[in-house]
Structures are given as C-alpha cells and as structure tokens.
Write an enzyme that holds these catalytic residues in place. Structure first.
Site, PDB file in Angstrom:
ATOM      1  N   LYS A  38      -6.105   1.838  -4.726  1.00 24.64           N
ATOM      2  CA  LYS A  38      -4.969   1.655  -3.807  1.00 24.64           C
ATOM      3  C   LYS A  38      -4.154   0.441  -4.268  1.00 24.64           C
ATOM      4  O   LYS A  38      -4.697  -0.656  -4.439  1.00 24.64           O
ATOM      5  CB  LYS A  38      -5.535   1.420  -2.402  1.00 24.64           C
ATOM      6  CG  LYS A  38      -4.646   1.902  -1.287  1.00 24.64           C
ATOM      7  CD  LYS A  38      -5.453   1.857   0.002  1.00 24.64           C
ATOM      8  CE  LYS A  38      -4.621   2.148   1.210  1.00 24.64           C
ATOM      9  NZ  LYS A  38      -5.375   1.930   2.444  1.00 24.64           N
ATOM     10  N   ILE A  39      -2.867   0.686  -4.439  1.00 22.42           N
ATOM     11  CA  ILE A  39      -1.964  -0.352  -4.962  1.00 22.42           C
ATOM     12  C   ILE A  39      -0.770  -0.480  -4.002  1.00 22.42           C
ATOM     13  O   ILE A  39      -0.178   0.532  -3.626  1.00 22.42           O
ATOM     14  CB  ILE A  39      -1.417   0.060  -6.362  1.00 22.42           C
ATOM     15  CG1 ILE A  39      -2.540   0.315  -7.367  1.00 22.42           C
ATOM     16  CG2 ILE A  39      -0.404  -0.942  -6.891  1.00 22.42           C
ATOM     17  CD1 ILE A  39      -3.099  -0.912  -8.028  1.00 22.42           C
TER      18      ILE A  39
END
Ligand code: G3P
Length: 270
Positions: free
Chosen positions: A97-98
């Site tokens: 997750k960015i």
C-alpha cells in the site's frame, strides 16, 4: 463485489473469515497501531512480524494490504520491496500500500514520489494498493502508474464536506449526496460520489486492471451505495460488516417463526 475487512485485528479477521464472505484484508499504520496496542495489553509476547504472518495465513490466498511508512520515492520503494520479499513468501498474498501523494507540507515537493514508487513496484510485478485517494484525478494518475487497486476514502471526504458546511455529525452517520452548489469538494458532493466517479473514470479510460477499492466506509448504507455505483471492492470495518447482517424485522421474524414451530414439524429434524 469483493469485501475486504479493514482491520489489523487478528480476532476480527478470523471471525469475519469464518462468515465466508470476506475476500481480503486491508491494514494501515493506524490499524496496525490499534492491533499492536491490543497485543501488548494481552501480554502475549507475539512479535509484530509473526502477528502479520498470522494475518497473511488467515487470509489464505486473498490479498492483504500492508502499508509503507516512508514519504520519499526511495524509502517507499525500499519498504515496499521489503514488505513483499519478507512477507509474500508466507502465503503469496501481499499487496503493498502506497500513498498517492506523500507530500505532507502541501507544497508540491515530492508530490509525485508516490506515483514514482507505484510505478517502480508495479514494474517489478508487485501489486500495489494506492491509498489516500481523494479525487478521481488521483485515481487516474495511480492507475496510469500501474496500481492494482485505488482506494478512494469515502468517509473522510464526507467528514470534510460536513465540517466545511458546519454540520454536526457522528463518525458513523450516513451522509447523503446533497449536490448543493456550496457543498462540494471541487465538484465531488459526497464520499459515494467520489467512489462513483473513480469507477467511471477508470472504466471509461480502459483501466480495467485497476480495481476501485472503496475505503473509509463507516456504515452499511455507504457500502450498499458503493456497490450500486460499481466499485469492484469495498474494504469494510468489522463493526460495519457485522451491522450489514442486521435488521430489526429480521429479529422479529425469527422470533415469530420460532414461536410457531409445531412439534410435528420439529420432529422431522430429529
Ligand atoms: O480504509 C481506510 C480506513 O482504514 C480509514 O478509515 O474511518 O479512519 O477514515 P477511517
């Protein structure tokens, strides 16, 4: 629609998986903090790494989002690679997750570091869930960078709209699209509207490999409306998922049917 459970609490993940309707898990640093506080309070002594492994095993083959903590391209790529290399071997289900834009000063410095990190990880075949999406434009940029999922935050846009309008509200209150000229965020009139426009824009532009993952959902009606506008995934807190199964008339009906069971009918099941 796929349902992910939005929690890092292993008890909640295990329980919701037992219901047979969960298809994945999303975490973030705040959810991990809650889980770690609970873990420490229990005195179990389990490390966070082994706790994450248990989450991955519980989800089986379903995707589990684990978030980086850095705010530069270099840090996010390094952490994304670490998360994937360290944890994906456990069950083959890690999604990194960015944040779409890690610029915390709001000055545009490093504003594209999220997108650059997404591209680098996606180019290596790592699935990326792009978080903190508050505009369809950000969703489009994330999809172009190679995201597997974009996560528009419905509840937090609703919070902002209500706050700007001076409305009093509780965290789980349902917020309807008002569509009033003075109540929008650059044309977005509600959290569900944000999700809907992300679905439309990615669909229209042919980004079929990028799923819209409706996030920051606070009540069952928001989940319903995200399903109705075609979001492919909803990540749902445990309490909201639990509430989706309930209605007072279901309880009343159960009581009435149970009261009417005649012995002859009951004996069929002996
Ligand atoms: O899915 C993102 C989520 O964990 C944030 O939810 O309720 O803190 O806005 P919330």
């Amino acid at each position: 629609m796929e349902f992910f459970v939005d929690t890092a609490d292993l008890d909640e993940i295990r329980e919701s998986y037992s219901w047979g309707i969960v298809n994945g898990v999303t975490t973030n640093p705040s959810l991990i903090k809650k889980a770690v506080d609970k873990l420490n309070a229990s005195g179990s002594g389990q490390s966070i790494a082994s706790y994450i492994e248990s989450i991955l095993q519980t989800a089986g083959e379903d995707p589990v989002s684990l978030e980086v903590i850095g705010a530069t391209e270099e840090d996010m790529v390094r952490q994304g690679l670490f998360l994937y290399e360290r944890f994906n071997p456990v069950a083959g289900n890690v999604v990194v997750k960015i944040p779409v834009n890690p610029d915390m000063e709001g000055q545009g410095r490093g504003a594209f570091d999220g997108l650059k990190a997404i591209k680098q990880l996606a180019d290596r075949g790592i699935p990326v869930n792009v978080t903190l999406v508050f505009t369809p434009e950000q969703a489009l940029l994330a999809a172009k960078a190679g995201a597997a999922y974009v996560s528009p935050f419905a509840g937090r846009i609703d919070d902002d709209l209500r706050k700007t309008a001076g409305l009093k509200f509780g965290k789980t209150d349902y917020y309807a699209e008002e569509g009033e000229a003075d109540r929008h965020d650059n044309g977005i009139v509600s959290g569900v509207d944000l999700v809907s426009r992300c679905v439309d824009i990615l669909g229209m532009q042919g980004y079929d490999c990028c799923k819209v993952l409706a996030a920051s959902l606070r009540n069952p009606r928001q989940v319903r409306e995200c399903a109705l506008v075609g979001a492919q995934v909803a990540t749902i807190p445990f309490d909201v998922l639990s509430a989706m199964a309930s209605h007072k008339k279901t309880v009343e009906g159960m009581k009435a049917f149970t009261a009417d069971i005649v012995p002859e009918y009951a004996r069929l099941f002996d």
